[in-house]
Design an enzyme around this catalytic site. Structure first.
Site, mmCIF file in Angstrom:
data_model
loop_
_atom_site.group_PDB
_atom_site.id
_atom_site.type_symbol
_atom_site.label_atom_id
_atom_site.label_comp_id
_atom_site.label_asym_id
_atom_site.label_seq_id
_atom_site.Cartn_x
_atom_site.Cartn_y
_atom_site.Cartn_z
ATOM 1 C CB SER A 146 -23.321 28.875 17.472
ATOM 2 O OG SER A 146 -24.372 29.354 18.278
ATOM 3 C CG ASP A 177 -26.450 20.727 24.389
ATOM 4 O OD1 ASP A 177 -25.516 21.524 24.612
ATOM 5 O OD2 ASP A 177 -27.543 21.076 23.903
ATOM 6 N NE ARG A 201 -22.913 21.627 29.768
ATOM 7 C CZ ARG A 201 -24.052 21.688 29.113
ATOM 8 N NH1 ARG A 201 -24.085 21.441 27.815
ATOM 9 N NH2 ARG A 201 -25.170 21.991 29.747
ATOM 10 N NE ARG A 220 -27.611 19.732 27.861
ATOM 11 C CZ ARG A 220 -28.893 19.562 27.539
ATOM 12 N NH1 ARG A 220 -29.543 18.478 27.933
ATOM 13 N NH2 ARG A 220 -29.530 20.458 26.830
HETATM 14 C C1 S3P Z 1 -29.147 25.178 21.056
HETATM 15 C C2 S3P Z 1 -27.921 25.248 20.460
HETATM 16 C C3 S3P Z 1 -26.669 24.776 21.078
HETATM 17 C C4 S3P Z 1 -26.937 23.933 22.318
HETATM 18 C C5 S3P Z 1 -28.034 24.472 23.182
HETATM 19 C C6 S3P Z 1 -29.325 24.574 22.385
HETATM 20 C C7 S3P Z 1 -30.320 25.691 20.335
HETATM 21 O O1 S3P Z 1 -25.888 25.893 21.427
HETATM 22 O O2 S3P Z 1 -25.750 23.799 23.095
HETATM 23 O O3 S3P Z 1 -28.251 23.658 24.310
HETATM 24 O O4 S3P Z 1 -31.464 25.356 20.707
HETATM 25 O O5 S3P Z 1 -30.133 26.430 19.352
HETATM 26 P P1 S3P Z 1 -24.925 26.577 20.317
HETATM 27 O O6 S3P Z 1 -25.732 26.774 19.128
HETATM 28 O O7 S3P Z 1 -24.478 27.885 20.869
HETATM 29 O O8 S3P Z 1 -23.797 25.600 20.156
#
Ligand code: S3P
Length: 448
Positions: free
Chosen positions: A178, A331, A362, A405
């Protein structure tokens, strides 16, 4: 901003073909980070191409509430966002709760930044954000010395976070891939003396690392195991304001890309699309499915690679998408599932557990979106199988569950399905892609 207005339904009907040249709005991840790092830097940051979606505007308001000066300057249509920062660790106590609306990224990254400052701030958001897990962020921030002084059940919003007076550097292994967790720890680590290390077993998007370097921090990233990274940040740097050019968001480009692939006769061009390899899993997968996507005018002069993409309607076939690709297209699974429904054969997507904790669940919402439009879908554990028959019957009403989305994926599907696809509420599209409906109409989409 929290939506309180009436739902805005919309239907997408089969389009002739999609043609034309567009630039989708600026990348959401980079836009949040540019505002936050600008607010923590000394001097002026000038951002061009910032995404002016609700999620990012909420981060801009939060930066102002924490003491930075944030201004939108429009000179004859050339928009520049200017941020005068407070310096690392320099946030001031906000007068009111910080409202992040629908945005997990804004909320979680700012939690990290606040954790390294001797202030208390309350974090809140809309019903979707209030239902999302925050413990994954709070656990490492508590290790660094921050304290949660009030919280809702299960560590959810609204919650109050007291930043550490003397933050500790940590070595933290993220429990899931993440970028939000990684970024929160790094932003808190800016105020800690010594080296803060984040280890991830699957590499997630690295925009925070690239931008920290751009603002003057000493940060290194090395490979760890077969797909992971070890990131080390030296704390207490003097961040200096910088110019940031925000490329077009590949996660927003995904919707016109898939709509063009499935709509017969389409031929579109998308300019300045960010092609950071940690974001291009969808392009890899679509090409494996037989998609015609040509890249040209590749450049990397602004810190992140970008290219022009030409997308032509293509016959697609089902493929297997490996679990380790998930972080680079986390995403994009909703709209990939739409492409899979128009493909011939089964598409299997593995390792989708993180989809359950996004703006909506999702995994369930994608299956429901397809099923209500006559597509066979199976969920088995964390895997999803979509049976592609080369066409989609359509005719269904899709529930968006406060998730931008889902709305955009369903409308992309309706561009080529036999019967129209209806969406119950398009209001949340404004969180990430405010121009989506007019831009798609300009390309030839029949939305009404
Ligand atoms: C993001 C990280 C992702 C993604 C989100 C944007 C970011 O989430 O789903 O839309 O900008 O760091 P995770 O890091 O929790 O997977």
């Amino acid at each position: 901003m929290t939506h309180s207005g009436q739902p805005v339904p919309l239907a997408a009907r089969k389009s002739q073909s999609l043609t034309g040249r567009v630039r989708v709005p600026g990348d959401k991840s980079i836009s949040h980070r540019a505002l936050i790092l600008g607010a923590l830097a000394v001097g002026q940051t000038r951002i061009t191409g910032l995404l002016e979606g609700e999620d990012v505007l909420n981060t801009a308001k939060a930066m102002q509430a924490l003491g930075a000066k944030v201004e939108r300057q429009d000179r004859d249509g050339a928009v520049v966002w200017s941020v005068h920062g407070v310096g690392t660790g320099g946030f001031a106590t906000p007068d009111a709760p910080l409202d992040f609306g629908n945005s997990g990224t804004g909320c979680r990254l700012v939690m990290g930044a606040v954790a390294g400052c001797p202030i208390t701030a309350t974090f809140d958001g809309d019903a979707s954000l209030r239902s999302r897990p925050m413990r994954r962020i709070l656990d490492p921030l508590e290790l660094m010395g921050a304290r949660v002084t009030s919280q809702s059940e299960g560590g959810r919003l609204p919650l109050a976070l007291a930043g550490a007076r003397d933050p500790l550097p940590v070595v933290y292994r993220t429990p899931v891939a993440s970028a939000q967790i990684k970024s929160a720890v790094l932003l808190a680590g800016l105020s800690a003396p010594g080296i803060t290390t984040v280890i991830e077993s699957e590499a997630s998007r690295d925009h925070t690392e690239l931008m920290l370097k751009h603002f003057g921090a000493d940060i290194t990233s090395q490979r760890e195991g077969s797909h992971g990274r070890r990131i080390a940040l030296t704390g207490q740097p003097e961040l200096h304001g910088a110019d940031v050019v925000v490329p077009a968001d590949p996660s927003s480009a995904a919707f016109p890309i898939v709509a063009a692939l499935i709509t017969g006769g389409s031929d579109i061009v998308l300019t300045d699309v960010m092609t950071n390899p940690l974001r291009t899993g969808l392009l890899t997968t679509l090409r494996e499915m037989g998609a015609s996507i040509e890249e040209s005018e590749t450049r990397a002069d602004t810190g992140e690679p970008m290219a022009q993409l030409r997308v032509k309607a293509s016959r697609l076939r089902g493929v297997e998408v490996p679990a380790e690709r998930a972080p680079s297209m986390i995403d994009e699974y909703l709209v990939l599932a739409v492409a899979a429904a128009f493909a011939e054969g089964v598409t299997t997507m593995r390792g989708l557990q993180e989809l359950r904790v996004k703006e909506s669940d999702r995994l369930e919402a994608t299956a429901a979106m397809l099923r209500v439009n006559g597509v066979k879908v199976e969920i088995s554990g964390d895997d999803m199988m979509v049976e592609g028959l080369g066409h989609v019957p359509g005719g269904g009403l899709v529930a968006t569950h406060m998730d931008h989305r889902i709305a955009m994926s369903a409308l992309a599907m309706g561009c080529a399905s036999d019967a129209p696809v209806k969406v119950d509420d398009t209001a949340f599209i404004a969180t990430s892609f405010p121009d989506f409906v007019p831009m798609m109409r300009r390309l030839g989409a029949d939305f009404s």
